[in-house]
Design an enzyme around this catalytic site. Structure first.
Site, mmCIF file in Angstrom:
data_model
loop_
_atom_site.group_PDB
_atom_site.id
_atom_site.type_symbol
_atom_site.label_atom_id
_atom_site.label_comp_id
_atom_site.label_asym_id
_atom_site.label_seq_id
_atom_site.Cartn_x
_atom_site.Cartn_y
_atom_site.Cartn_z
ATOM 1 N N ASP A 446 62.955 24.822 -42.378
ATOM 2 C CA ASP A 446 62.277 23.967 -43.484
ATOM 3 C C ASP A 446 60.612 24.498 -43.835
ATOM 4 O OD1 ASP A 446 62.282 22.103 -45.448
ATOM 5 O OD2 ASP A 446 62.524 20.261 -44.043
ATOM 6 N N ASP A 510 66.283 17.785 -52.469
ATOM 7 C CA ASP A 510 66.040 16.603 -51.651
ATOM 8 C C ASP A 510 66.697 15.339 -52.470
ATOM 9 O OD1 ASP A 510 64.970 17.670 -49.435
ATOM 10 O OD2 ASP A 510 63.021 16.883 -49.708
HETATM 11 C C1 DGJ Z 1 62.351 18.217 -46.381
HETATM 12 C C2 DGJ Z 1 64.086 18.234 -46.277
HETATM 13 O O1 DGJ Z 1 64.035 18.678 -47.468
HETATM 14 C C3 DGJ Z 1 64.682 17.315 -45.982
HETATM 15 O O2 DGJ Z 1 65.901 17.372 -46.030
HETATM 16 C C4 DGJ Z 1 64.250 16.842 -44.595
HETATM 17 O O3 DGJ Z 1 64.858 17.711 -43.498
HETATM 18 C C5 DGJ Z 1 62.744 16.541 -44.371
HETATM 19 N N1 DGJ Z 1 61.969 17.621 -44.851
HETATM 20 C C6 DGJ Z 1 62.327 16.542 -42.765
HETATM 21 O O4 DGJ Z 1 61.099 16.251 -42.789
#
Ligand code: DGJ
Length: 711
Positions: A446, A510
């Site tokens: 991430d 997201d």
């Molecule tokens: C952002 C990501 O896009 C989410 O899917 C998740 O992993 C969160 N970060 C976790 O902090």
């Protein structure tokens, strides 16, 4: 060499080198007859001298220079203390090795050398291009911009397709006319970005999924970019893409070079579907790591929207057990597993298991997950650090910053300076330790903030940081070659062809809101195939939009892609569990088709619907998804015309169960829908079939199977 011609299976590309300056493209399109004379072809498109213009007309070329009379945006900006800013490169050497061309040019006055590289992929015809600029003089050269290449666009291309976006709204398509002036997108976020995905398409008037001549370009780079489409006052047209450089970011000392990222471009005379087909096959065969092609994409469970930071061993085990029972194949432990990570205010950088949540490390959970025959994946965000962390306490000087200036946090975090060896080594050691001591199959990598005051010892650090991230992932993969990696940046903030050389799928957004996801995936599918597009069934009430949707709509929306579930499975009712299992089974039954077939989008823009499908290579089978996005505009049936099928084949058409209750009610007297009926591909594509879907946010799956080879 006066002309260079490269052919792929279906495309020809011809360069004219007769000016001895930067070569110009004189043909790019469907495969030409072998006997085509490039000289005459060049003459046919040569430009007139006009009264108010230069006495020798300027032809747009692969790397337009201001110094040779170009009046549009040049491909190069730079200087040596105020001089050597306008170049006139001349060809020094040309090398051709099959599909690979290298043109070496020099400007002996400016003391610069330029190498233009072009590679055409034999099967897809996709052109990969980049440039490399070298300073050959003793004083430093300040480089502000060096395009990966300029793509010359024919005058009949009157329409432009670009992308805009935001967090939970990536890959939004925008259409407009391609008219005088510049459509420019600049990205200074230090990642590919949610806002300006570096892809552009131009085409003939009215181009759509199945119709029109289109040219598409994409910059494979996960840092800052500058992409634009320009109609120059003389009417010529270009798309240019390159890295956005801050002042002082690239200063070339004697014999130092700057290598641009790759720009990928493709043309099709079969509309956007033709273009996507070529890009998808190029990416499948040349960019993404092999295992994506070789191994079926495992259905994933992701813990994020199920438990967030609240990691409780027993609950996680119950989730894993439930996931395995549903047919899920990989369990991904998202954020919240490491030292003191109870919320997003702290702990990034301290990459060891939290003692309270995991007193005996991650192994007990991993062993349990593995005993259920699931793969195990782990979330990491290596490039970041929270000020509230052991790492930052010990090394406050490890972050990107400009000394004396306030360093802005985002999601309470700062960015580590990966250019520093100590930082790079620390991260490598931590990740290597985790992977060497735990049975981990997958990393979700991430990156949750933009770069702002990204100073590397004061100098802009974006370029080096981007390359260091690639290097780090490469080094990890070299040591742990079986590991698969997902690229994520608060959703789809880092998705491009360069990061995908190192990663196996991307998290598209997201947003698990299926309505929004339909739009996002429609945009992303132009450049990216479904099997690398992470798409999950989220909770009924979407956590990032509040919209409530049915389980079938959520499942149908993720079904073609790299499928997964991201919700508290323990809260499902028995009926929901049963329904979810049915969709997982459907996904598994059809994933070979959806992940390896030809992905097409239907022309449904004006119908409040979205539609797409995958067709097997031999055209004998297909699966389509039709979604009612909004309330239909009228109560009559709407006809859907398919595409991509064989006109002569006879297909059996069948609606797959389960279907949403509102649709089932409407189809009561039309059981033939489920039993199936037969039509030729020609009828399906020319006349179509009529489907009534009364409720918005519902969808159906239609299977087409060839039944008679003889027709
Ligand atoms: C952002 C990501 O896009 C989410 O899917 C998740 O992993 C969160 N970060 C976790 O902090």
């Amino acid at each position: 060499m006066s002309y260079i011609r490269i052919d792929s299976d279906h495309t020809s590309y011809i360069l004219d080198l007769t000016s001895f300056g930067i070569p110009k493209m004189i043909y790019w399109g469907p495969l030409l007859d072998k006997n085509t004379d490039p000289k005459q072809l060049g003459m046919a498109i040569s430009k007139p001298v006009y009264q108010a213009g230069l006495d020798t007309p300027y032809h747009l070329n692969l790397f337009p220079e201001h110094g040779t009379g170009f009046r549009g945006k040049p491909a190069h900006l730079g200087h040596r203390n105020g001089i050597d800013w306008a170049t006139q490169f001349k060809i020094k050497q040309t090398n051709q090795n099959g599909q690979h061309i290298q043109i070496i040019l020099v400007d002996d006055i400016a003391n610069l050398e330029l190498i233009l590289e072009i590679i055409m992929d034999q099967a897809s015809g996709v052109l990969a291009r980049r440039s490399c600029l070298k300073n050959t003089f003793k004083t430093p050269y300040q480089l502000h911009y060096c395009a990966s290449g300029a793509i010359e666009i024919p005058g009949f291309c009157e329409e432009l397709l670009t992308f805009h976006g935001c967090w939970t709204g990536e890959f939004m398509i925008q259409r407009e006319s391609f008219s005088k002036g510049i459509k420019l997108f600049e990205n200074q976020t230090g990642r590919t970005s949610h806002e300006t995905f570096p892809g552009m398409i131009v085409g003939s008037k009215g181009f759509n999924e199945t119709f029109g001549t289109v040219f598409g370009c994409h910059l494979g780079w996960s840092g800052n970019h500058r992409v634009f489409a320009e109609v120059i006052p003389d009417g010529s047209r270009q798309i240019q893409m390159g890295e956005y450089l801050f002042p002082g970011e690239i200063i070339l000392e004697k014999n130092e070079s700057y290598k641009s990222p790759w720009i990928y471009s493709v043309c099709s005379n079969q509309g956007l579907n033709g273009l996507s087909g070529k890009l998808h096959s190029f990416l499948r065969n040349n960019i993404i790591p092999d295992s994506v092609r070789i191994k079926p994409r495992p259905v994933q469970f992701n813990s994020w929207e199920a438990v967030y930071f609240d990691h409780d061993m027993e609950k996680l085990k119950s989730l894993a057990l439930k996931a395995a029972g549903l047919g899920i194949e990989r369990f991904v432990l998202d954020d919240g597993w490491f030292h003191r990570r109870d919320d997003d205010t702290k702990a990034l950088g301290d990459w060891w298991p939290d003692k309270k949540k995991y007193p005996n490390g991650l192994s007990p959970l991993i062993d349990y997950v593995k005993s259920l025959d699931l793969d195990f994946g782990l979330w990491v965000e290596p490039e970041m650090v929270n000020p509230d962390s052991e790492l930052f306490k010990n090394h406050p000087d490890w972050v990107l910053n400009i000394e004396g200036h306030a360093n802005k946090t985002a999601r309470n975090q700062l960015v580590l300076n990966l250019r520093k060896d100590a930082v790079f080594d620390y991260l490598y050691e931590k990740l290597d330790y985790l992977l060497s001591n735990n049975s981990i199959d997958y990393l979700k990598w991430d990156m949750n903030r933009v770069l702002t005051t990204a100073g590397n010892d004061g100098i802009p650090g974006f370029h080096d940081q981007t390359n260091a991230v690639y290097r780090l992932i490469k080094k990890i993969r070299r040591k742990h070659p079986y590991i698969e990696i997902e690229t994520c940046a608060s959703g789809g903030g880092r998705v491009d062809y360069e990061i995908l050389k190192h990663t196996h799928r991307f998290w598209a957004s997201d947003s698990n809101d299926p309505l929004q996801r339909q739009r996002i995936q429609k945009g992303s599918s132009i450049f990216f195939p479904p099997e690398i597009t992470g798409s999950h069934i989220g909770p009924a009430e979407c956590h990032t939009s509040g919209r409530v949707t049915s389980l079938s709509f959520r499942a149908i929306t993720s079904l073609f892609y790299h499928f997964g579930c991201e919700m508290n499975l323990l809260e499902l009712t028995p009926d929901e569990e049963d329904l979810l299992k049915q969709y997982i089974d459907i996904h598994k039954k059809y994933r070979k088709l959806s992940h390896h077939g030809t992905y097409v989008r239907l022309n449904l823009d004006k119908t409040h619907r979205n539609g797409y499908g995958s067709i097997s290579k031999d055209l004998s089978a297909a699966l389509f998804c039709i979604v009612q996005m909004e309330t239909p505009g009228h109560n009559d049936n709407q006809v859907i015309r398919f595409c991509g099928l064989s006109t002569s084949k006879m297909y059996r058409i069948r609606l797959l169960k389960p279907v949403d209750k509102s649709i089932e009610d409407r189809l009561k007297n039309t059981e033939f829908w489920f039993k199936g009926y037969n039509l030729t591909g020609q009828v399906l594509m020319e006349s179509g079939i009529s489907i009534f879907m009364p409720w918005p946010q519902t969808g159906i799956l239609i299977e087409l199977t060839q039944i008679d080879e003889s027709r």
